[in-house]
Scaffold this motif. Structure first.
Motif, PDB file in Angstrom:
ATOM      1  N   ASN A   1      -3.586  23.841   7.948  1.00 44.93           N
ATOM      2  CA  ASN A   1      -3.862  24.456   6.647  1.00 44.93           C
ATOM      3  C   ASN A   1      -4.104  25.961   6.750  1.00 44.93           C
ATOM      4  O   ASN A   1      -3.664  26.720   5.884  1.00 44.93           O
ATOM      5  N   ASP A   2      -4.807  26.383   7.795  1.00 43.31           N
ATOM      6  CA  ASP A   2      -5.031  27.820   7.985  1.00 43.31           C
ATOM      7  C   ASP A   2      -3.714  28.553   8.230  1.00 43.31           C
ATOM      8  O   ASP A   2      -3.479  29.623   7.671  1.00 43.31           O
TER       9      ASP A   2
ATOM     10  N   ALA B   1      -0.767  27.605   7.280  1.00 44.94           N
ATOM     11  CA  ALA B   1       0.006  27.583   6.027  1.00 44.94           C
ATOM     12  C   ALA B   1      -0.444  28.714   5.097  1.00 44.94           C
ATOM     13  O   ALA B   1       0.392  29.368   4.469  1.00 44.94           O
ATOM     14  N   LYS B   2      -1.737  28.947   5.039  1.00 47.06           N
ATOM     15  CA  LYS B   2      -2.248  30.021   4.179  1.00 47.06           C
ATOM     16  C   LYS B   2      -1.827  31.394   4.698  1.00 47.06           C
ATOM     17  O   LYS B   2      -1.425  32.264   3.926  1.00 47.06           O
ATOM     18  N   ILE B   3      -1.920  31.588   5.995  1.00 46.09           N
ATOM     19  CA  ILE B   3      -1.573  32.882   6.586  1.00 46.09           C
ATOM     20  C   ILE B   3      -0.101  33.216   6.362  1.00 46.09           C
ATOM     21  O   ILE B   3       0.250  34.338   5.998  1.00 46.09           O
TER      22      ILE B   3
ATOM     23  N   LYS C   1       1.868  31.811   4.156  1.00 43.15           N
ATOM     24  CA  LYS C   1       2.261  31.495   2.779  1.00 43.15           C
ATOM     25  C   LYS C   1       3.345  30.413   2.752  1.00 43.15           C
ATOM     26  O   LYS C   1       4.378  30.539   2.075  1.00 43.15           O
TER      27      LYS C   1
ATOM     28  N   THR D   1       3.808  25.864   3.028  1.00 44.85           N
ATOM     29  CA  THR D   1       3.088  24.619   2.789  1.00 44.85           C
ATOM     30  C   THR D   1       2.688  24.018   4.134  1.00 44.85           C
ATOM     31  O   THR D   1       3.341  24.277   5.155  1.00 44.85           O
ATOM     32  N   PRO D   2       1.633  23.203   4.152  1.00 52.30           N
ATOM     33  CA  PRO D   2       1.277  22.528   5.398  1.00 52.30           C
ATOM     34  C   PRO D   2       2.435  21.686   5.951  1.00 52.30           C
ATOM     35  O   PRO D   2       2.638  21.609   7.159  1.00 52.30           O
TER      36      PRO D   2
END
Length: 75
Positions: free
Chosen positions: A54-55, A57-59, A61, A63-64
């Motif tokens: 999840n981290d 994916a956020k970095i 941009k 999806t997981p």
């Protein structure tokens, strides 16, 4: 031919290029090479910073699920 060098993000010189054919002559190989390069970058950051799916994916941009796919392609 000069335009090829100006726009090329693969190599400064055709003779040192890692692709078997020019990216303009074989765009599919170029896309695979670019995807592999991106996958390698993502995995390096995940491993270096010990990120969760999840981290990461956020970095990036993404999806997981995309991060899982990247990891799965590069086992």
């Amino acid at each position: 031919m000069a335009d090829h060098f100006a726009d090329c993000d693969v190599s400064d010189n055709c003779f040192q290029c890692p692709l078997t054919m020019c990216k303009y002559d074989n765009p599919a190989e170029y896309r695979r090479w670019k995807a592999k390069k991106f996958d390698t970058k993502v995995l390096q950051v995940i491993n270096r910073d010990d990120l969760t799916i999840n981290d990461a994916a956020k970095i990036f941009k993404l999806t997981p699920r995309t991060i899982y796919r990247i990891k799965g392609r590069n086992l």
